[in-house]
Motif scaffolding. Structure first.
Motif, PDB file in Angstrom:
ATOM      1  N   ALA A 172       0.830  -1.216   0.000  1.00  0.00           N
ATOM      2  CA  ALA A 172       0.000   0.000   0.000  1.00  0.00           C
ATOM      3  C   ALA A 172       0.854   1.251   0.000  1.00  0.00           C
ATOM      4  N   GLY A 215       0.765   3.560  -3.291  1.00  0.00           N
ATOM      5  CA  GLY A 215       0.221   4.895  -3.037  1.00  0.00           C
ATOM      6  C   GLY A 215       1.179   5.992  -3.448  1.00  0.00           C
ATOM      7  N   SER A 239     -13.771   6.813   2.758  1.00  0.00           N
ATOM      8  CA  SER A 239     -12.669   5.851   2.691  1.00  0.00           C
ATOM      9  C   SER A 239     -12.378   5.234   4.050  1.00  0.00           C
ATOM     10  N   GLY A 299     -12.524   1.861   2.574  1.00  0.00           N
ATOM     11  CA  GLY A 299     -11.173   1.700   2.076  1.00  0.00           C
ATOM     12  C   GLY A 299     -10.842   2.700   0.984  1.00  0.00           C
ATOM     13  N   ALA A 300      -9.540   2.808   0.679  1.00  0.00           N
ATOM     14  CA  ALA A 300      -9.057   3.864  -0.223  1.00  0.00           C
ATOM     15  C   ALA A 300      -9.044   3.453  -1.682  1.00  0.00           C
ATOM     16  N   ARG A 301      -8.930   2.165  -1.964  1.00  0.00           N
ATOM     17  CA  ARG A 301      -8.615   1.743  -3.330  1.00  0.00           C
ATOM     18  C   ARG A 301      -9.670   2.180  -4.344  1.00  0.00           C
ATOM     19  N   ASN A 322      -5.819   8.339  -0.738  1.00  0.00           N
ATOM     20  CA  ASN A 322      -4.467   7.867  -1.018  1.00  0.00           C
ATOM     21  C   ASN A 322      -3.519   8.206   0.127  1.00  0.00           C
ATOM     22  N   SER A 379      -4.241   5.946   3.060  1.00  0.00           N
ATOM     23  CA  SER A 379      -3.725   4.605   2.803  1.00  0.00           C
ATOM     24  C   SER A 379      -2.218   4.535   3.035  1.00  0.00           C
ATOM     25  N   SER A 395      -0.434   2.588   6.425  1.00  0.00           N
ATOM     26  CA  SER A 395       0.210   1.323   6.079  1.00  0.00           C
ATOM     27  C   SER A 395       1.524   1.100   6.816  1.00  0.00           C
ATOM     28  N   ARG A 438      -2.987  -1.372  -5.119  1.00  0.00           N
ATOM     29  CA  ARG A 438      -2.489  -1.167  -3.754  1.00  0.00           C
ATOM     30  C   ARG A 438      -2.883  -2.303  -2.820  1.00  0.00           C
ATOM     31  N   ARG A 497      -8.037  -3.384   1.654  1.00  0.00           N
ATOM     32  CA  ARG A 497      -7.909  -2.593   2.871  1.00  0.00           C
ATOM     33  C   ARG A 497      -7.376  -3.469   3.993  1.00  0.00           C
TER      34      ARG A 497
END
Length: 553
Positions: A259, A263, A326, A330-332, A379, A382, A386, A526, A529
């Motif tokens: 990630a 990112g 997010s 989650g961010a993706r 982003n 994330s 991480s 990435r 999550r």
């Protein structure tokens, strides 16, 4: 405040050049113009990782607070320029570098402070607001610069002083360091090689944009080639040092975290695609569209900022909203869709005519802002979520380095591509246009040999170079009044520039579309999550994980 100052000066440059009595058309003054733009970016790109590392060692809030003080002192010094012309320009550039250092102390630690302060399920929202504040400052500077420059060019620096003084005191009284502190040694070799490498490359870019010998740009200059070689070699040496020292400036094992690496790659590609966009839109509006719609050159900086407001509004709408969402989903997905929308806006801009209907332009730049907002906050959350807690300062600095480096490189690349497009057609177009208005062929050819970068920056500064160039030849007074009025009015130069500029614009937007797709791909890769700091890697990072069986990799 830090982001605002990166853009407020761009809009105020015409007033600054007039205020210090510096001729922007003089070939040797192009370097001053470039350094006023690029110097700030250069320091931010080089310094943020080191300052993030110092935050890990000495306390993130301590470095952040000092940034307010440094930034404010530099703003005061900038507003009291005692010199004239080139001396005044050197004074401004020097203190802008100090101001950028203060700004780097803020941006290099802000994301880490927020990550420390907020739990994982609220972090995206908090970082989303932080991203909104940064980009809002950057875009608000376009409007504020026009307003303040109309009053006094020094006001673009005065505006920081009361804000900086208040928040310097406020930060020292109110902010508390809630993160981990890990005393250690500074990796001086790594810091030196990184600063030398990135600095040499960015200096080479500023030199490469200027004419050299008989060439329109300086990429064949021995000095540029030497600087690029030194830069690449230094960065290669930096990687070698970081793989061997006990306490590296940048722990390269962080890039084993999927990630984190995805990112940062996505952020770099997005910055490369967007960083030069601001300058392209300013040239497009100030140099061509606004004069052709009857706006006086003196008023174009203010109206340029106003007409770019949809970009800010789009980001304001999507940034906090997707940051909060997010946290839950989650961010993706959000970051990937954001980059797809971002790239789609460039497709639309590519299809617009050079003299566009404003409603279409406004919708497209609003879409660009929405896509940027959807990407930026998720982003960042994330990336910061991480890494283990002790690496948040350096992770924040590395994230900012990728972003600032991408922006600085993007400015150089965008300018280069547009200059290439202009240089192919503008000289012949200008020569023919001048001769049609009664200018003798030999004088028309000499004026048309003006370096394309000078024409480009004249458009960016909202000025018509034709009058000044023709008055220097003495031919202007021999023409009839109608010809004089046409040549020195608001339409002749923009009409000449529009065709060659559009050719460069096509190249730039195609490059931005490709980079947007790269950012979207990296974002999609990435991974799913995961919980905060769950990505284990070998060497220094692995030992920081909480040793719980279902969470340890």
């Amino acid at each position: 405040m830090s982001a605002l100052d990166g853009s407020i000066v761009i809009i105020a440059l015409p007033a600054i050049f007039r205020g210090i009595d510096l001729d922007p058309l003089a070939p040797h003054n192009i370097g001053f113009l470039l350094w006023m733009i690029m110097g700030y970016r250069l320091v931010q790109a080089v310094a943020v990782t080191t300052l993030g590392r110092l935050g890990d060692i000495y306390g993130r809030v301590r470095i952040y607070n000092a940034g307010f003080a440094v930034f404010t002192i530099a703003s005061i010094l900038l507003s009291f320029d005692p010199f004239h012309a080139s001396g005044a320009a050197v004074w401004l550039i020097a203190w802008r570098l100090l101001q950028a250092l203060g700004g780097s102390m803020l941006t290099g630690n802000s994301a880490a402070i927020l990550t420390d302060a907020f739990p994982a399920d609220r972090r995206g929202f908090a970082l989303g607001l932080n991203q909104v504040a940064a980009l809002a400052g950057q875009l608000t500077g376009l409007v504020l610069g026009g307003l303040l420059a109309a009053w006094d060019w020094r006001a673009v620096f005065w505006v920081n002083v009361p804000i900086g003084l208040f928040f310097t005191v406020w930060a020292y009284r109110k902010l508390r360091d809630t993160g981990e502190r890990h005393p250690g040694r500074i990796d001086w070799w790594g810091n030196g090689l990184f600063a030398l490498g990135l600095g040499a490359i960015l200096i080479a870019i500023t030199m490469g944009l200027q004419p050299y010998g008989g060439h329109t740009m300086g990429w064949t200059s021995p000095a540029v080639i030497l600087l690029l070689s030194v830069g690449v070699a230094s960065l290669a040496g930096f990687v070698g040092v970081e793989m061997r020292v006990a306490e590296p400036m940048v722990d390269l094992d962080l890039f084993r975290i999927r990630a984190f690496s995805a990112g940062n790659i996505a952020a770099l590609c997005a910055s490369l695609a967007q960083g030069g966009l601001q300058f392209v839109l300013i040239i497009w509006l100030q140099g061509i569209w606004l004069p052709l719609h009857g706006y006086d050159y003196a008023d174009t900086p203010l109206w340029d900022g106003i007409f770019l407001l949809p970009l800010t509004i789009g980001f304001f709408i999507s940034g906090p909203l997707t940051g909060a969402l997010s946290d839950r989903f989650g961010a993706r997905v959000f970051a990937t869709i954001g980059m797809v929308l971002f790239g789609s806006s460039f497709v639309g801009l590519l299809l617009l005519p050079i003299v566009f209907p404003y409603w279409a332009f406004a919708l497209l730049i609003a879409l660009n802002g929405i896509g940027t907002g959807m990407f930026a906050a998720p982003n960042t959350a994330s990336i910061m979520g991480s890494v283990p807690a002790r690496y948040r300062g350096v992770a924040s600095g590395m994230r900012a380095t990728f972003q600032n480096s991408g922006t600085a490189l993007s400015i150089g690349v965008f300018f280069s591509l547009i200059i290439v497009g202009i240089s192919e057609r503008l000289p012949a177009t200008m020569s023919v246009g001048l001769q049609q208005q009664g200018v003798p062929a030999d004088i028309a050819t000499r004026v048309a040999d003006l370096p394309p970068v000078t024409s480009l920056f004249s458009a960016m500064l909202g000025s018509n170079p034709i009058e000044q160039l023709l008055r220097g030849t003495g031919i202007l007074d021999t023409l009839d009044p109608a010809q004089q009025q046409h040549l020195t009015g608001g339409e002749f130069f923009p009409q000449l520039l529009s065709g060659p500029f559009h050719q460069g614009l096509v190249i730039v937007f195609v490059a931005s579309i490709a980079l947007s797709l790269c950012a979207a791909t990296a974002s999609a890769l990435r991974g799913p999550r995961s919980a905060d700091g769950d990505h284990g890697v070998r060497r220094g990072v692995t030992k920081d994980l909480v040793q719980v069986p279902d969470r340890t990799v």
